[in-house]
Design a protein around this motif. Structure first.
Motif, PDB file in Angstrom:
ATOM      1  N   LYS A 144      -3.534   7.911   5.513  1.00  0.00           N
ATOM      2  CA  LYS A 144      -4.250   7.437   4.328  1.00  0.00           C
ATOM      3  C   LYS A 144      -3.566   6.197   3.778  1.00  0.00           C
ATOM      4  O   LYS A 144      -2.332   6.123   3.760  1.00  0.00           O
ATOM      5  CB  LYS A 144      -4.271   8.510   3.245  1.00  0.00           C
ATOM      6  N   LEU A 145      -4.351   5.248   3.319  1.00  0.00           N
ATOM      7  CA  LEU A 145      -3.831   4.066   2.653  1.00  0.00           C
ATOM      8  C   LEU A 145      -3.697   4.397   1.175  1.00  0.00           C
ATOM      9  O   LEU A 145      -4.692   4.615   0.486  1.00  0.00           O
ATOM     10  CB  LEU A 145      -4.766   2.874   2.858  1.00  0.00           C
ATOM     11  N   VAL A 146      -2.460   4.456   0.668  1.00  0.00           N
ATOM     12  CA  VAL A 146      -2.211   4.820  -0.724  1.00  0.00           C
ATOM     13  C   VAL A 146      -2.373   3.606  -1.622  1.00  0.00           C
ATOM     14  O   VAL A 146      -3.032   3.664  -2.652  1.00  0.00           O
ATOM     15  CB  VAL A 146      -0.805   5.439  -0.883  1.00  0.00           C
ATOM     16  N   ALA A 147      -1.776   2.463  -1.237  1.00  0.00           N
ATOM     17  CA  ALA A 147      -1.849   1.254  -2.060  1.00  0.00           C
ATOM     18  C   ALA A 147      -1.714   0.024  -1.170  1.00  0.00           C
ATOM     19  O   ALA A 147      -1.167   0.094  -0.062  1.00  0.00           O
ATOM     20  CB  ALA A 147      -0.747   1.255  -3.114  1.00  0.00           C
ATOM     21  N   SER A 148      -2.213  -1.102  -1.692  1.00  0.00           N
ATOM     22  CA  SER A 148      -2.150  -2.360  -0.974  1.00  0.00           C
ATOM     23  C   SER A 148      -1.889  -3.474  -1.968  1.00  0.00           C
ATOM     24  O   SER A 148      -2.459  -3.480  -3.059  1.00  0.00           O
ATOM     25  CB  SER A 148      -3.475  -2.599  -0.238  1.00  0.00           C
ATOM     26  N   GLN A 149      -1.031  -4.421  -1.605  1.00  0.00           N
ATOM     27  CA  GLN A 149      -0.716  -5.544  -2.481  1.00  0.00           C
ATOM     28  C   GLN A 149      -0.693  -6.819  -1.646  1.00  0.00           C
ATOM     29  O   GLN A 149       0.042  -6.902  -0.670  1.00  0.00           O
ATOM     30  CB  GLN A 149       0.648  -5.334  -3.162  1.00  0.00           C
ATOM     31  N   LEU A 181       1.619  -2.682   2.408  1.00  0.00           N
ATOM     32  CA  LEU A 181       0.786  -1.491   2.465  1.00  0.00           C
ATOM     33  C   LEU A 181       1.655  -0.263   2.288  1.00  0.00           C
ATOM     34  O   LEU A 181       2.721  -0.165   2.904  1.00  0.00           O
ATOM     35  CB  LEU A 181       0.065  -1.397   3.811  1.00  0.00           C
ATOM     36  N   LEU A 182       1.200   0.667   1.479  1.00  0.00           N
ATOM     37  CA  LEU A 182       1.857   1.959   1.346  1.00  0.00           C
ATOM     38  C   LEU A 182       0.948   2.972   2.025  1.00  0.00           C
ATOM     39  O   LEU A 182      -0.171   3.214   1.578  1.00  0.00           O
ATOM     40  CB  LEU A 182       2.084   2.320  -0.123  1.00  0.00           C
ATOM     41  N   VAL A 183       1.413   3.517   3.125  1.00  0.00           N
ATOM     42  CA  VAL A 183       0.619   4.402   3.967  1.00  0.00           C
ATOM     43  C   VAL A 183       1.227   5.787   3.931  1.00  0.00           C
ATOM     44  O   VAL A 183       2.452   5.941   4.011  1.00  0.00           O
ATOM     45  CB  VAL A 183       0.579   3.870   5.418  1.00  0.00           C
ATOM     46  N   GLU A 194       4.740  12.188   4.450  1.00  0.00           N
ATOM     47  CA  GLU A 194       5.677  11.069   4.430  1.00  0.00           C
ATOM     48  C   GLU A 194       4.948   9.775   4.092  1.00  0.00           C
ATOM     49  O   GLU A 194       3.850   9.520   4.592  1.00  0.00           O
ATOM     50  CB  GLU A 194       6.335  10.953   5.813  1.00  0.00           C
ATOM     51  N   GLN A 195       5.567   8.946   3.226  1.00  0.00           N
ATOM     52  CA  GLN A 195       4.987   7.654   2.877  1.00  0.00           C
ATOM     53  C   GLN A 195       5.849   6.539   3.440  1.00  0.00           C
ATOM     54  O   GLN A 195       7.076   6.583   3.343  1.00  0.00           O
ATOM     55  CB  GLN A 195       4.857   7.508   1.364  1.00  0.00           C
ATOM     56  N   ILE A 196       5.189   5.530   4.013  1.00  0.00           N
ATOM     57  CA  ILE A 196       5.879   4.417   4.663  1.00  0.00           C
ATOM     58  C   ILE A 196       5.368   3.122   4.051  1.00  0.00           C
ATOM     59  O   ILE A 196       4.168   2.922   3.911  1.00  0.00           O
ATOM     60  CB  ILE A 196       5.617   4.421   6.187  1.00  0.00           C
ATOM     61  N   ALA A 221      -7.377   8.092 -11.410  1.00  0.00           N
ATOM     62  CA  ALA A 221      -8.047   6.969 -12.064  1.00  0.00           C
ATOM     63  C   ALA A 221      -7.583   5.633 -11.496  1.00  0.00           C
ATOM     64  O   ALA A 221      -8.318   4.666 -11.484  1.00  0.00           O
ATOM     65  CB  ALA A 221      -7.792   7.006 -13.566  1.00  0.00           C
ATOM     66  N   GLU A 222      -6.336   5.560 -11.029  1.00  0.00           N
ATOM     67  CA  GLU A 222      -5.806   4.312 -10.497  1.00  0.00           C
ATOM     68  C   GLU A 222      -6.148   4.110  -9.030  1.00  0.00           C
ATOM     69  O   GLU A 222      -5.992   3.030  -8.512  1.00  0.00           O
ATOM     70  CB  GLU A 222      -4.286   4.267 -10.668  1.00  0.00           C
ATOM     71  N   ALA A 223      -6.577   5.131  -8.357  1.00  0.00           N
ATOM     72  CA  ALA A 223      -6.952   4.974  -6.959  1.00  0.00           C
ATOM     73  C   ALA A 223      -8.282   4.233  -6.919  1.00  0.00           C
ATOM     74  O   ALA A 223      -9.341   4.816  -6.889  1.00  0.00           O
ATOM     75  CB  ALA A 223      -7.071   6.324  -6.274  1.00  0.00           C
ATOM     76  N   ALA A 224      -8.196   2.910  -6.973  1.00  0.00           N
ATOM     77  CA  ALA A 224      -9.384   2.063  -7.123  1.00  0.00           C
ATOM     78  C   ALA A 224     -10.016   1.777  -5.762  1.00  0.00           C
ATOM     79  O   ALA A 224      -9.443   2.044  -4.715  1.00  0.00           O
ATOM     80  CB  ALA A 224      -8.988   0.756  -7.793  1.00  0.00           C
ATOM     81  N   ALA A 225     -11.209   1.209  -5.834  1.00  0.00           N
ATOM     82  CA  ALA A 225     -11.914   0.790  -4.624  1.00  0.00           C
ATOM     83  C   ALA A 225     -11.170  -0.385  -3.995  1.00  0.00           C
ATOM     84  O   ALA A 225     -10.357  -1.033  -4.659  1.00  0.00           O
ATOM     85  CB  ALA A 225     -13.338   0.393  -4.993  1.00  0.00           C
TER      86      ALA A 225
END
Length: 149
Positions: free
Chosen positions: A79-84, A93-95, A100-102, A126-130
């Motif tokens: 899963k893709l948790v966050a992207s910047q 990318l936080l995967v 485990e998160q990488i 709420a922060e898990a945006a499109a």
């Protein structure tokens, strides 16, 4: 081996022989499909064919979206948790893989693991945006994410 190559060519020439004989006769003309129908009828036929092809493209695109939505979404392992975005071609990318998160560095043609987090980062729902594209599209269309029921 050369007879195997010439056999299909000979068969094609035999098939064309009646057409060649008809063309050799000076008094006869071969009727073409263009001469038989009116120009307006042919234009309508071409437009209907074009509309049919375009309609099939839309139907197949709709069907593909439906088929992709049927698959299990929650059963994904990665899963893709966050992207910047860091630049035009660089991203962080936080995967999450299992528990485990990488943290990954993504650049043109290269993915580099930067860090494995010992303590997973939990984002509120709420922060898990499109994705960014969807957000920008909604902004351009004048719709806000808050408008969703």
């Amino acid at each position: 081996m050369s007879t195997l190559i010439w056999r299909p060519v000979g068969a094609a020439l035999l098939a064309l022989l009646p057409l060649m004989a008809q063309a050799a006769e000076p008094g006869k003309t071969i009727a073409t499909p263009m001469a038989e129908g009116s120009m307006g009828g042919q234009l309508v036929q071409v437009l209907l064919g074009l509309l049919l092809v375009i309609g099939m493209i839309f139907v197949l695109a709709w069907l593909m979206r439906r088929v992709q939505q049927i698959g299990p979404r929650s059963g994904q392992v990665i899963k893709l948790v966050a992207s910047q975005a860091l630049g035009p071609r660089d991203r962080l990318l936080l995967v999450q893989v299992g528990n485990e998160q990488i943290l990954l560095g993504l650049s043109a043609g290269r993915i580099t693991p930067l860090h494995t987090l010992k303590e997973p980062v939990h984002l509120p729902e709420a922060e898990a945006a499109a994705p960014e594209f969807a957000q920008r599209l909604m902004e351009l269309l004048g719709k806000d994410q808050k408008d969703k029921p």
